[in-house]
Each structure stands twice: as C-alpha cells, then as structure tokens.
Motif scaffolding. Structure first.
Motif, PDB file in Angstrom:
ATOM      1  N   PRO A  99     -55.980  82.982  33.597  1.00  0.00           N
ATOM      2  CA  PRO A  99     -57.240  82.879  34.336  1.00  0.00           C
ATOM      3  C   PRO A  99     -57.008  82.457  35.787  1.00  0.00           C
ATOM      4  O   PRO A  99     -56.207  81.559  36.048  1.00  0.00           O
ATOM      5  N   PRO A 100     -57.691  83.079  36.734  1.00  0.00           N
ATOM      6  CA  PRO A 100     -57.647  82.599  38.121  1.00  0.00           C
ATOM      7  C   PRO A 100     -58.283  81.215  38.193  1.00  0.00           C
ATOM      8  O   PRO A 100     -58.999  80.799  37.283  1.00  0.00           O
ATOM      9  N   ARG A 101     -58.034  80.528  39.289  1.00  0.00           N
ATOM     10  CA  ARG A 101     -58.583  79.185  39.466  1.00  0.00           C
ATOM     11  C   ARG A 101     -59.351  79.094  40.778  1.00  0.00           C
ATOM     12  O   ARG A 101     -58.999  79.738  41.766  1.00  0.00           O
ATOM     13  N   GLY A 138     -47.281  82.098  39.744  1.00  0.00           N
ATOM     14  CA  GLY A 138     -48.667  81.902  40.125  1.00  0.00           C
ATOM     15  C   GLY A 138     -49.544  83.136  40.066  1.00  0.00           C
ATOM     16  O   GLY A 138     -50.738  83.058  40.363  1.00  0.00           O
ATOM     17  N   PHE A 139     -48.993  84.284  39.664  1.00  0.00           N
ATOM     18  CA  PHE A 139     -49.813  85.490  39.560  1.00  0.00           C
ATOM     19  C   PHE A 139     -50.804  85.337  38.408  1.00  0.00           C
ATOM     20  O   PHE A 139     -50.456  84.895  37.322  1.00  0.00           O
ATOM     21  N   ALA A 140     -52.067  85.709  38.673  1.00  0.00           N
ATOM     22  CA  ALA A 140     -53.109  85.574  37.657  1.00  0.00           C
ATOM     23  C   ALA A 140     -53.643  86.925  37.180  1.00  0.00           C
ATOM     24  O   ALA A 140     -53.703  87.177  35.970  1.00  0.00           O
ATOM     25  N   ARG A 141     -54.004  87.803  38.111  1.00  0.00           N
ATOM     26  CA  ARG A 141     -54.718  89.002  37.704  1.00  0.00           C
ATOM     27  C   ARG A 141     -54.698  90.017  38.831  1.00  0.00           C
ATOM     28  O   ARG A 141     -54.592  89.666  40.004  1.00  0.00           O
ATOM     29  N   CYS A 142     -54.796  91.291  38.477  1.00  0.00           N
ATOM     30  CA  CYS A 142     -54.913  92.339  39.491  1.00  0.00           C
ATOM     31  C   CYS A 142     -55.866  93.418  39.001  1.00  0.00           C
ATOM     32  O   CYS A 142     -56.120  93.557  37.796  1.00  0.00           O
ATOM     33  N   LEU A 158     -54.889  88.406  42.446  1.00  0.00           N
ATOM     34  CA  LEU A 158     -55.301  87.013  42.466  1.00  0.00           C
ATOM     35  C   LEU A 158     -54.161  86.109  42.027  1.00  0.00           C
ATOM     36  O   LEU A 158     -53.416  86.440  41.090  1.00  0.00           O
ATOM     37  N   PHE A 159     -54.062  84.961  42.696  1.00  0.00           N
ATOM     38  CA  PHE A 159     -53.037  83.957  42.401  1.00  0.00           C
ATOM     39  C   PHE A 159     -53.714  82.616  42.119  1.00  0.00           C
ATOM     40  O   PHE A 159     -54.786  82.328  42.661  1.00  0.00           O
ATOM     41  N   VAL A 160     -53.070  81.791  41.312  1.00  0.00           N
ATOM     42  CA  VAL A 160     -53.708  80.545  40.887  1.00  0.00           C
ATOM     43  C   VAL A 160     -53.810  79.524  42.002  1.00  0.00           C
ATOM     44  O   VAL A 160     -54.618  78.592  41.921  1.00  0.00           O
ATOM     45  N   ASP A 161     -52.997  79.656  43.051  1.00  0.00           N
ATOM     46  CA  ASP A 161     -53.106  78.746  44.189  1.00  0.00           C
ATOM     47  C   ASP A 161     -52.703  79.467  45.469  1.00  0.00           C
ATOM     48  O   ASP A 161     -52.089  80.541  45.445  1.00  0.00           O
ATOM     49  N   HIS A 197     -64.884  81.486  42.899  1.00  0.00           N
ATOM     50  CA  HIS A 197     -65.246  81.674  41.488  1.00  0.00           C
ATOM     51  C   HIS A 197     -64.654  82.987  41.025  1.00  0.00           C
ATOM     52  O   HIS A 197     -64.683  83.974  41.758  1.00  0.00           O
ATOM     53  N   ALA A 198     -64.112  83.028  39.819  1.00  0.00           N
ATOM     54  CA  ALA A 198     -63.567  84.268  39.260  1.00  0.00           C
ATOM     55  C   ALA A 198     -63.679  84.214  37.742  1.00  0.00           C
ATOM     56  O   ALA A 198     -63.011  83.419  37.103  1.00  0.00           O
TER      57      ALA A 198
END
Length: 203
Positions: A99-101, A138-142, A158-161, A197-198
C-alpha cells in the motif's frame, strides 16, 4: 478499470483548503457512487498543483459519476483553483506490491504515441519496467493509463516515502529512455508529487 484525473493549479498558499475538501466532501460524494474503486490525491505544494484521480469499475460508472461531480467540483476546490483540467483514461495496467502511504512520492510520466501502438506501450511496460520497479526499495504501486483515441497516456509510479522516489531517479531515467524507444512513445512531461491519499481497490 477507468479513471478520471482532475488537474488543478492555483495559489500554493491556498492548497490546503482544497485538500481538506477533497478528503472530506469529495470522498463522501464518490463513495456514494456505484462501482467506485478508490481515489488518489496528489500535491505539489511548492508550485501549487493538485491532482485528484478517481477509479471506476466501468466506463459507464465513470461517466455517470461525472454528472454529479461536475457540479460540485469547483466549489470544493475554491479558493485554490485557478485552472482546472479533466482527463479520462482506461487503465491498461495496474500493479501493486504494497500500500502507498501518505507523505510518499508519486512520479508521473506523460507520453504520446500512435493510437495503434497503445497495446505495445502497455505490454512493453509490463515486460520491462515492472521487474525493475519491483527491485527498488520503497516501491509501492504503478499504473499505465491510456487514451486510445487520442494516443496519450500516463505512467504513475508510487513510492512509500519521498527518499525512495528520489533514490530511483537516476536508474529510472536510463530505463525510461530505453523503454520509450521500445514502446514507440514520446515522453512529453515528467512530474513528481507528494501522496496525500491513495486508496485503490481493483476488485
């Protein structure tokens, strides 16, 4: 899935009010609509840019929701909004590993291509880019969003930080050059945003 992306620019000093409205009134309105699959709110606080992306289970659900949101959008974005642009896309690819943060980073790569090469674009990204992204800390989603008729698309990573996004820049620059050639796309813009928000629910 299908998405509607609302791209807003305005006075950076007034962006917080728009974020609060989207995260409260905006989310409540969207949650009431059939086939709603979640939303992303992304911001560039320094320049005064805000992107709100809503995700839908079908093209018809997206179209129906727009009849409601079109009337409510401008009041929610005041007094921040100076310009508002709305684009609609088909989701050609969605891939998530975690999950992204809030506070994370999102890189958006805008591309143009011959409409006949739409599937080539998505297939190239799936085969070449996803394995590299999965190896990044840190990769979350694309996702790959496409407008088949107009030959336009957006790749969102998207990355977590923020630090993870920054650390990926050099490697992704080299990969972008190679993948753009393979997919026969032209990169027309590169942007980075903070994730406010994601929350996307594909199923």
């Amino acid at each position: 899935m299908f998405v509607r992306a609302v791209y807003v620019t305005g006075d950076p000093a007034k962006v917080e009010a728009a974020i609060r409205s989207l995260n409260s009134q905006g989310r409540e309105l969207l949650e009431e609509r059939p086939e709603y699959r979640g939303a992303d709110v992304l911001v560039d606080r320094e320049l005064g840019k805000l992107v709100a992306v809503s995700w839908w289970g079908s093209e018809q659900a997206r179209r129906n929701s727009d009849q409601v949101m079109r009337e409510r959008r401008r009041p929610m974005l005041e007094p921040f909004a100076g310009t508002v642009a709305v684009d609609n896309y088909e989701v050609a690819l969605f891939h998530a590993v975690q999950p992204p943060r809030s506070g994370g980073g999102m890189r958006a790569t805008r591309v143009e291509f011959d409409p006949a090469d739409t599937d080539l674009f998505a297939d190239t990204f799936r085969a070449s880019a996803i394995p590299r992204l999965e190896a990044l800390a840190g990769f979350a989603r694309c996702s790959v969003l496409v407008d088949r008729q107009r030959g336009r698309g957006v790749v969102g990573s998207l990355f977590v930080d923020h630090a993870s996004m920054v650390a990926s820049r050099a490697g992704q620059a080299a990969a972008r050059r190679a993948d753009a050639a393979k997919a026969r796309v032209t990169v027309v813009a590169l942007e980075e945003f903070e994730v406010v928000h994601a929350d996307v629910r594909p199923d």
